[in-house]
Design an enzyme around this catalytic site. Sequence first.
Site, short mmCIF file in Angstrom:
data_model
loop_
_atom_site.label_atom_id
_atom_site.label_comp_id
_atom_site.label_asym_id
_atom_site.label_seq_id
_atom_site.Cartn_x
_atom_site.Cartn_y
_atom_site.Cartn_z
N LYS A 164 0.83 -1.21 0.00
CA LYS A 164 0.00 0.00 0.00
C LYS A 164 0.87 1.27 0.00
CE LYS A 164 -2.38 -0.83 3.82
NZ LYS A 164 -1.87 -2.14 4.27
N ARG A 167 -9.11 0.95 9.11
CA ARG A 167 -8.65 -0.41 9.43
C ARG A 167 -9.78 -1.19 10.09
NH1 ARG A 167 -3.13 0.66 8.82
NH2 ARG A 167 -1.75 -0.98 9.18
N ARG A 186 11.57 -6.05 5.04
CA ARG A 186 11.46 -4.59 4.87
C ARG A 186 12.40 -3.86 5.83
NH1 ARG A 186 5.56 -2.33 4.60
NH2 ARG A 186 5.39 -3.03 6.75
N ARG A 226 11.41 -2.06 11.51
CA ARG A 226 10.35 -1.64 12.40
C ARG A 226 10.03 -2.75 13.40
NH1 ARG A 226 5.74 0.38 8.26
NH2 ARG A 226 4.49 -0.77 9.75
N ARG A 280 -0.11 -9.04 13.48
CA ARG A 280 -0.74 -8.08 12.55
C ARG A 280 -1.65 -8.79 11.57
NH1 ARG A 280 4.09 -4.79 10.08
NH2 ARG A 280 2.51 -3.46 9.14
#
Length: 214
Positions: free
Chosen positions: A13, A88, A127, A160, A171
């Site tokens: 996204k 969300r 990431r 992160r 998540r």
Amino acid sequence: MNIVLLGPPGAGKGTQAKKIAEYYSLSHISTGDILRKNIHNNTTLGLKVKSYMGNGGLAPDELLIPIIRNRLLKLDCSIGCLLDGYPRTVPQADALQMILTEANRKLDVILNIQVDDEELIRRISGRRTCSSCGATYHIMNKPPKNYEICDTCGGKLYQREDDKPDAIRKRLIVDKTQLLVEYYSKKGLLQTIDGEGSISQIFEDIKKVLKRYD
Ligand code: AMP
């Protein structure tokens, strides 16, 4: 155009949002970026959301709704906005509708980027994010020139907290994208995008869909 980008964590996204916002001159609103900035600056909001974000949970709706309201009612959003990471939950989606109605605006389209779970885990765990400008890299798909340094600003790259394996699993469990897919599909606003191609191929597919709304 007012657009919502939907998709589970790791669907791409953020990457697509930057490209779409630039191409169509829309204000890019990423609630994740807003929250991270608040944590970085040790604001009251940052202190409140830090624990939720660190372990992969969602921050409470009552904190998110005022943030998005203030942001959407700013002048730069009147030309059109691209929401990335909001809504969300269904209460957040209801609040969004009320805020836009208050501003005499409406959502044009919801782009749902679909990627399967195994690919999501591979993407998120690789990431790396710049601690200074927020640029993102992937150790395999989009490596920085130097392993620990941002190509754009020279800032230090980090993983992160919520991109670490335990938080990723959480998540994916707390992710409510499917409920929102049903919510927007009933309203006839949903368009599905296959999120498993290359970044440029996915962007081309998005442009083809958005041609109908431009
Ligand atoms: P993102 O950068 O969009 O992946 O968001 C990172 C984290 O910020 C999420 O895992 C949540 O903890 C928090 N967050 C971002 N947007 C929202 C939202 N709309 N509602 C609740 N929590 C959010």
